[in-house]
Motif scaffolding. Structure first.
Motif, mmCIF file in Angstrom:
data_model
loop_
_atom_site.group_PDB
_atom_site.id
_atom_site.type_symbol
_atom_site.label_atom_id
_atom_site.label_comp_id
_atom_site.label_asym_id
_atom_site.label_seq_id
_atom_site.Cartn_x
_atom_site.Cartn_y
_atom_site.Cartn_z
ATOM 1 N N ASP A 53 -12.196 -25.039 -45.617
ATOM 2 C CA ASP A 53 -11.351 -25.150 -46.803
ATOM 3 C C ASP A 53 -11.169 -23.808 -47.512
ATOM 4 O O ASP A 53 -10.073 -23.455 -47.940
ATOM 5 N N THR A 54 -12.266 -23.056 -47.607
ATOM 6 C CA THR A 54 -12.232 -21.757 -48.288
ATOM 7 C C THR A 54 -11.289 -20.801 -47.550
ATOM 8 O O THR A 54 -10.476 -20.129 -48.175
ATOM 9 N N SER A 55 -11.401 -20.784 -46.217
ATOM 10 C CA SER A 55 -10.578 -19.845 -45.446
ATOM 11 C C SER A 55 -9.096 -20.205 -45.547
ATOM 12 O O SER A 55 -8.248 -19.323 -45.764
ATOM 13 N N SER A 107 -5.465 -10.920 -53.715
ATOM 14 C CA SER A 107 -5.223 -12.360 -53.930
ATOM 15 C C SER A 107 -6.547 -13.101 -54.105
ATOM 16 O O SER A 107 -6.619 -14.075 -54.839
ATOM 17 N N MET A 108 -7.637 -12.598 -53.492
ATOM 18 C CA MET A 108 -8.931 -13.274 -53.707
ATOM 19 C C MET A 108 -9.528 -12.914 -55.066
ATOM 20 O O MET A 108 -10.342 -13.637 -55.596
ATOM 21 N N ARG A 109 -9.119 -11.787 -55.621
ATOM 22 C CA ARG A 109 -9.537 -11.478 -57.004
ATOM 23 C C ARG A 109 -8.892 -12.493 -57.957
ATOM 24 O O ARG A 109 -9.568 -13.062 -58.819
ATOM 25 N N PRO A 112 -9.992 -16.795 -56.368
ATOM 26 C CA PRO A 112 -11.183 -16.915 -55.494
ATOM 27 C C PRO A 112 -11.349 -18.367 -55.035
ATOM 28 O O PRO A 112 -11.367 -19.274 -55.875
ATOM 29 N N PRO A 113 -11.452 -18.603 -53.718
ATOM 30 C CA PRO A 113 -11.571 -19.991 -53.247
ATOM 31 C C PRO A 113 -12.772 -20.736 -53.841
ATOM 32 O O PRO A 113 -12.729 -21.943 -54.015
ATOM 33 N N GLY A 114 -13.845 -20.004 -54.157
ATOM 34 C CA GLY A 114 -14.993 -20.640 -54.839
ATOM 35 C C GLY A 114 -15.077 -20.097 -56.259
ATOM 36 O O GLY A 114 -15.866 -19.188 -56.521
ATOM 37 N N LEU A 117 -18.491 -20.190 -57.764
ATOM 38 C CA LEU A 117 -19.480 -20.035 -56.689
ATOM 39 C C LEU A 117 -20.130 -21.401 -56.448
ATOM 40 O O LEU A 117 -19.492 -22.422 -56.624
ATOM 41 N N LEU A 118 -21.391 -21.422 -56.036
ATOM 42 C CA LEU A 118 -22.117 -22.699 -55.937
ATOM 43 C C LEU A 118 -23.106 -22.728 -57.095
ATOM 44 O O LEU A 118 -23.509 -21.676 -57.590
ATOM 45 N N PRO A 119 -23.520 -23.913 -57.545
ATOM 46 C CA PRO A 119 -24.480 -23.939 -58.658
ATOM 47 C C PRO A 119 -25.781 -23.228 -58.277
ATOM 48 O O PRO A 119 -26.290 -23.403 -57.179
ATOM 49 N N ARG A 185 -28.898 -12.757 -52.814
ATOM 50 C CA ARG A 185 -29.464 -13.468 -51.657
ATOM 51 C C ARG A 185 -28.774 -14.786 -51.335
ATOM 52 O O ARG A 185 -28.836 -15.262 -50.217
ATOM 53 N N ARG A 186 -28.140 -15.418 -52.325
ATOM 54 C CA ARG A 186 -27.444 -16.674 -52.038
ATOM 55 C C ARG A 186 -25.955 -16.479 -51.796
ATOM 56 O O ARG A 186 -25.189 -17.447 -51.814
ATOM 57 N N ALA A 187 -25.534 -15.246 -51.596
ATOM 58 C CA ALA A 187 -24.102 -15.018 -51.340
ATOM 59 C C ALA A 187 -23.703 -15.719 -50.033
ATOM 60 O O ALA A 187 -24.559 -16.107 -49.231
ATOM 61 N N CYS A 188 -22.385 -15.871 -49.846
ATOM 62 C CA CYS A 188 -21.876 -16.617 -48.687
ATOM 63 C C CYS A 188 -22.363 -16.010 -47.362
ATOM 64 O O CYS A 188 -22.072 -14.848 -47.064
ATOM 65 N N PRO A 189 -23.093 -16.793 -46.551
ATOM 66 C CA PRO A 189 -23.528 -16.256 -45.261
ATOM 67 C C PRO A 189 -22.381 -16.147 -44.257
ATOM 68 O O PRO A 189 -22.515 -15.481 -43.229
ATOM 69 N N GLY A 190 -21.241 -16.797 -44.563
ATOM 70 C CA GLY A 190 -20.091 -16.735 -43.642
ATOM 71 C C GLY A 190 -19.199 -15.532 -43.916
ATOM 72 O O GLY A 190 -18.197 -15.350 -43.225
ATOM 73 N N GLN A 191 -19.559 -14.719 -44.921
ATOM 74 C CA GLN A 191 -18.687 -13.599 -45.307
ATOM 75 C C GLN A 191 -18.334 -12.648 -44.142
ATOM 76 O O GLN A 191 -17.163 -12.328 -43.937
ATOM 77 N N PRO A 192 -19.299 -12.234 -43.324
ATOM 78 C CA PRO A 192 -18.928 -11.320 -42.224
ATOM 79 C C PRO A 192 -17.909 -11.950 -41.273
ATOM 80 O O PRO A 192 -17.026 -11.264 -40.750
ATOM 81 N N MET A 193 -18.022 -13.281 -41.079
ATOM 82 C CA MET A 193 -17.070 -13.949 -40.185
ATOM 83 C C MET A 193 -15.709 -14.117 -40.893
ATOM 84 O O MET A 193 -14.658 -13.806 -40.333
ATOM 85 N N ALA A 194 -15.772 -14.588 -42.164
ATOM 86 C CA ALA A 194 -14.518 -14.848 -42.895
ATOM 87 C C ALA A 194 -13.707 -13.573 -43.079
ATOM 88 O O ALA A 194 -12.477 -13.607 -43.013
ATOM 89 N N THR A 195 -14.391 -12.434 -43.291
ATOM 90 C CA THR A 195 -13.622 -11.205 -43.525
ATOM 91 C C THR A 195 -13.079 -10.633 -42.219
ATOM 92 O O THR A 195 -12.490 -9.555 -42.206
#
Ligand code: HEM
Length: 246
Positions: A53-55, A107-109, A112-114, A117-119, A185-195
């Motif tokens: 969904d985010t992508s 556009s992500m600025r 932002p899809p999240g 963020l997450l709680p 430390r809780r940043a998106c672990p999918g970031q390297p893939m999504a970018t």
């Protein structure tokens, strides 16, 4: 987007049917093995839900902003025309597409899809800007407001990808005024893939197609109202007509 949601729901139901009807009653599989299968499936499901969904929302907002800003669209397409010499855009081409990345960041600025963020949870009591955050309280970080803060951004509501060409802000959360993937430390672990996959899809859409709105619609009138669902989405889905480039 609806297709993504349907696929996720389908996989979700499938996983639970598999776990409760086949896996648990099966006497041939021992307990530790059952647990590791369940964990792997839940991880896979989480990656799928968090990543799709985010992508798609990031791509939809980027396309909407580019349609509304034809000069930027032209510049991004010109960059692609000069940098891509083969039939397929590859991951190795991405570092050369500076303006395309700037468009995506901008556009992500703004979208932002999240957006919250997450709680998070405060593991200790602390003070932030004079406010006491008690231990264990739930903390929501408003990445949406941070990205539009006039103290950090000149003309914060304007779409100006050029601002990222002169800065070395990246997606890793090291600049707290730009955190579409969170920070720490809780940043998106999918970031390297999504970018990689998000710019790859965007680059392919821009390089191989010309895009227009249904007849009679002015790109300036694209409705940019957002709604918060599982991610920050366009309230009115973007409807575009693609034409294959010659
Ligand atoms: C444009 C695409 C994406 C955006 C904007 C995005 C954004 C985010 C944000 C803001 C968070 C919360 C971070 C925080 O609270 O500090 C997050 C968490 C997460 N993301 Fe992404 N994400 C994207 C793509 C992906 C992809 C492709 C995957 C996996 C393949 C993924 C997997 C996850 C997971 C598993 C979490 C939860 C992490 C945790 O609980 O600690 N994301 N994402």
């Amino acid at each position: 987007m609806y297709v993504c949601i349907c696929v996720c729901v389908y996989i979700y139901i499938y996983i639970y049917i598999y776990i409760y009807i086949y896996l648990y009653p099966c006497p041939r599989i021992d307990q530790a093995h059952k647990l590791s299968i369940v964990c792997s499936m839940v991880y896979l499901q989480e990656l799928l839900v968090a990543g799709s969904d985010t992508s798609t929302s990031a791509i939809e907002w980027a396309m909407a902003e580019l349609l509304r800003n034809p000069q930027c669209m032209k510049k991004a397409q010109a960059e692609l025309a000069s940098e891509i010499n083969q039939d397929l855009i590859q991951e190795s081409d991405l570092p050369r597409l500076k303006f395309l990345h700037a468009c995506l960041k901008e556009s992500m600025r703004l979208h932002p899809p999240g957006p919250l963020l997450l709680p998070h949870r405060a593991v200790n009591s602390c003070k932030v800007m004079g406010y006491t955050i008690p231990k264990n309280s739930q903390v929501l970080v408003n990445a949406y407001a941070i990205g539009r803060d006039p103290k950090s951004w000149k003309d914060p509501l304007d779409y100006k990808p050029e601002r990222f060409l002169t800065s070395n802000m990246d997606f890793r959360g090291s600049n707290i005024e730009f955190i579409p993937f969170g920070a720490g430390r809780r940043a998106c672990p999918g970031q390297p893939m999504a970018t990689k996959h998000v710019p790859l899809v965007l680059a392919s859409l821009l390089h191989f197609f010309e895009w227009s709105l249904p007849t009679g619609h002015d790109p300036k009138d694209i409705d940019m109202t957002d709604k918060f669902h599982t991610s920050l989405q366009k309230k009115q889905p973007l409807l575009l007509i693609p034409k294959i480039k010659n």
